[in-house]
Design a protein around this motif. Sequence first.
Motif, PDB file in Angstrom:
ATOM      1  N   CYS A 124      33.367  11.531  42.776  1.00 30.92           N
ATOM      2  CA  CYS A 124      34.616  12.062  42.232  1.00 30.92           C
ATOM      3  C   CYS A 124      34.381  13.511  41.795  1.00 30.92           C
ATOM      4  N   GLU A 125      35.443  14.228  41.614  1.00 33.04           N
ATOM      5  CA  GLU A 125      35.351  15.636  41.236  1.00 33.04           C
ATOM      6  C   GLU A 125      35.153  15.751  39.717  1.00 33.04           C
ATOM      7  N   VAL A 126      33.990  16.249  39.331  1.00 31.87           N
ATOM      8  CA  VAL A 126      33.671  16.417  37.908  1.00 31.87           C
ATOM      9  C   VAL A 126      34.438  17.617  37.371  1.00 31.87           C
ATOM     10  N   ASP A 127      35.053  17.439  36.212  1.00 28.03           N
ATOM     11  CA  ASP A 127      35.818  18.514  35.591  1.00 28.03           C
ATOM     12  C   ASP A 127      34.903  19.694  35.257  1.00 28.03           C
ATOM     13  N   SER A 128      35.339  20.895  35.592  1.00 29.14           N
ATOM     14  CA  SER A 128      34.498  22.079  35.388  1.00 29.14           C
ATOM     15  C   SER A 128      34.196  22.316  33.903  1.00 29.14           C
ATOM     16  N   ASP A 129      35.117  21.954  33.022  1.00 28.98           N
ATOM     17  CA  ASP A 129      34.862  22.112  31.585  1.00 28.98           C
ATOM     18  C   ASP A 129      33.724  21.213  31.136  1.00 28.98           C
ATOM     19  N   PHE A 130      33.618  20.035  31.730  1.00 26.54           N
ATOM     20  CA  PHE A 130      32.514  19.121  31.417  1.00 26.54           C
ATOM     21  C   PHE A 130      31.188  19.749  31.827  1.00 26.54           C
ATOM     22  N   ILE A 131      31.175  20.415  32.975  1.00 24.37           N
ATOM     23  CA  ILE A 131      29.948  21.039  33.474  1.00 24.37           C
ATOM     24  C   ILE A 131      29.572  22.256  32.630  1.00 24.37           C
ATOM     25  N   ARG A 132      30.553  22.972  32.145  1.00 26.48           N
ATOM     26  CA  ARG A 132      30.284  24.182  31.351  1.00 26.48           C
ATOM     27  C   ARG A 132      29.798  23.860  29.941  1.00 26.48           C
ATOM     28  N   ASP A 133      29.966  22.640  29.495  1.00 31.13           N
ATOM     29  CA  ASP A 133      29.510  22.241  28.164  1.00 31.13           C
ATOM     30  C   ASP A 133      28.005  21.953  28.220  1.00 31.13           C
ATOM     31  N   ASN A 134      27.201  22.793  27.588  1.00 33.19           N
ATOM     32  CA  ASN A 134      25.741  22.644  27.642  1.00 33.19           C
ATOM     33  C   ASN A 134      25.255  21.302  27.110  1.00 33.19           C
ATOM     34  N   PHE A 135      26.029  20.699  26.212  1.00 29.31           N
ATOM     35  CA  PHE A 135      25.640  19.393  25.663  1.00 29.31           C
ATOM     36  C   PHE A 135      25.532  18.348  26.775  1.00 29.31           C
ATOM     37  N   ASN A 136      26.418  18.447  27.756  1.00 32.47           N
ATOM     38  CA  ASN A 136      26.431  17.478  28.854  1.00 32.47           C
ATOM     39  C   ASN A 136      25.313  17.716  29.867  1.00 32.47           C
ATOM     40  N   LEU A 137      24.650  18.865  29.767  1.00 30.57           N
ATOM     41  CA  LEU A 137      23.585  19.213  30.718  1.00 30.57           C
ATOM     42  C   LEU A 137      22.193  19.084  30.112  1.00 30.57           C
ATOM     43  N   TYR A 138      22.121  18.536  28.921  1.00 32.94           N
ATOM     44  CA  TYR A 138      20.843  18.472  28.199  1.00 32.94           C
ATOM     45  C   TYR A 138      19.775  17.748  29.034  1.00 32.94           C
ATOM     46  N   GLY A 139      18.608  18.385  29.155  1.00 29.79           N
ATOM     47  CA  GLY A 139      17.468  17.783  29.831  1.00 29.79           C
ATOM     48  C   GLY A 139      17.426  17.958  31.337  1.00 29.79           C
ATOM     49  N   LEU A 140      18.429  18.616  31.912  1.00 28.60           N
ATOM     50  CA  LEU A 140      18.475  18.757  33.368  1.00 28.60           C
ATOM     51  C   LEU A 140      17.751  20.003  33.873  1.00 28.60           C
ATOM     52  N   LYS A 141      17.703  21.054  33.068  1.00 32.22           N
ATOM     53  CA  LYS A 141      17.173  22.332  33.533  1.00 32.22           C
ATOM     54  C   LYS A 141      15.741  22.224  34.013  1.00 32.22           C
ATOM     55  N   SER A 142      14.923  21.434  33.353  1.00 25.82           N
ATOM     56  CA  SER A 142      13.506  21.332  33.700  1.00 25.82           C
ATOM     57  C   SER A 142      13.261  20.636  35.039  1.00 25.82           C
ATOM     58  N   LYS A 143      14.273  19.998  35.592  1.00 25.55           N
ATOM     59  CA  LYS A 143      14.124  19.265  36.841  1.00 25.55           C
ATOM     60  C   LYS A 143      14.300  20.148  38.080  1.00 25.55           C
ATOM     61  N   PHE A 144      14.747  21.409  37.869  1.00 21.08           N
ATOM     62  CA  PHE A 144      15.116  22.237  39.016  1.00 21.08           C
ATOM     63  C   PHE A 144      14.475  23.620  38.940  1.00 21.08           C
ATOM     64  N   ASN A 145      14.116  24.155  40.116  1.00 19.73           N
ATOM     65  CA  ASN A 145      13.531  25.497  40.200  1.00 19.73           C
ATOM     66  C   ASN A 145      14.597  26.589  40.179  1.00 19.73           C
ATOM     67  N   PHE A 146      15.772  26.279  40.733  1.00 21.94           N
ATOM     68  CA  PHE A 146      16.862  27.259  40.818  1.00 21.94           C
ATOM     69  C   PHE A 146      18.064  26.775  40.012  1.00 21.94           C
ATOM     70  N   TYR A 147      17.797  26.344  38.800  1.00 21.52           N
ATOM     71  CA  TYR A 147      18.847  25.710  37.984  1.00 21.52           C
ATOM     72  C   TYR A 147      20.065  26.619  37.801  1.00 21.52           C
ATOM     73  N   ASN A 148      19.854  27.848  37.361  1.00 21.24           N
ATOM     74  CA  ASN A 148      20.983  28.752  37.076  1.00 21.24           C
ATOM     75  C   ASN A 148      21.781  29.071  38.342  1.00 21.24           C
ATOM     76  N   GLU A 149      21.061  29.335  39.443  1.00 19.89           N
ATOM     77  CA  GLU A 149      21.753  29.623  40.696  1.00 19.89           C
ATOM     78  C   GLU A 149      22.534  28.409  41.196  1.00 19.89           C
ATOM     79  N   ALA A 150      21.925  27.217  41.051  1.00 20.10           N
ATOM     80  CA  ALA A 150      22.592  25.987  41.479  1.00 20.10           C
ATOM     81  C   ALA A 150      23.846  25.732  40.647  1.00 20.10           C
ATOM     82  N   LEU A 151      23.754  25.974  39.350  1.00 18.73           N
ATOM     83  CA  LEU A 151      24.909  25.774  38.475  1.00 18.73           C
ATOM     84  C   LEU A 151      26.025  26.750  38.816  1.00 18.73           C
TER      85      LEU A 151
END
Length: 241
Positions: free
Chosen positions: A27-54
Motif C-alpha cells: 500500500c502507499e505509505v503516507d509521506s508525512d509518516f515517512i517524514r516523521d523521524n520517530f517512525n524511522l528509528y533504527g533504520l539508518k544503520s541498515k543502509f549505506n545510502f540511507y539519505n539518498e534512498a529516503l
Amino acid sequence: MSGDSSYSEGAGWIQWFCNMEDHQFLCEVDSDFIRDNFNLYGLKSKFNFYNEALDLILSSETPDDEDLEDERFLEVYQEATDLYGLIHARFIITAKAGLALMKDKFLSGKFGACPRVLCDRSNVLPVGMSEELRTSRVKVFCPRCEEVYIPKKKCPDVDGAYFGCSFPSIFIMNFVQEIQIAPNSQQYVPRIFGFRVYKKKGSRYQDTLQKPAEITHYSEEQLKKLRGKNEQQSKEDYVQK
C-alpha cells in the motif's frame, strides 16, 4: 544520488513503485509518516545510502529509462526499495491509516484466496516469516485455517520483511467483527475404498504422542539454513552467467 540524474514527472516514486507489476500487496505509505523521524528509528544503520534512498522515496518524480540504466542509481534504488519495505511494515500496523488501507485490500481480495479447498476461497493476508531482509519472500496467511502458504503470484521481489511476522494477528484483532471469519469446521478425511486410514488426519499422519512444532517465524537455526541456501543459489546463478 548524483544531482544531475533526470526524472520523468509523475505522481511520485511511492505511487510508481506500488503500481509496479507484482507489487499489489503493497500500500502507499503516507509521506508525512515517512517524514516523521520517530517512525524511522533504527533504520539508518541498515543502509549505506540511507539519505539518498529516503530522498528517492519522497521524490515527486519517477525514474526514467536513463536512470534505470545507471549503476549508481540502481544501488540507491535497491536500498530505497528495502527502506520503503521496512517503513511499510511499520505503517500497515498503525491504528488508522495503515490498517484501514490493508482492510480495503483484504476485503476486495487483492491478496488472493486460500488454496485449501475446504476454506472455500477465503481471503488471505500477507505475512513475513522473518523481520530480517533477504531471508524469505512474502507469504500469505489464511485467517480461516490459520495456515501459511506461498502466494499464487509469487511476488519475486517482495520481501517478507516488508510486512513482518505480526501483521495478520494485529489485523485480525482490530477487525475481528468486520471481516467475519467463517469457522474452520470442515476437515478432509482420507479414505481407501470408503474406509478411513488409521491415524490419518487431513494430509498428515496423526501422532497422538508427539505434538507438532509451533512456528510463527523462522528461528535462528532456520535462518542460518536459509542463508546458506540463498548463498549457494547465488553462486550457482553466478556460475551459469
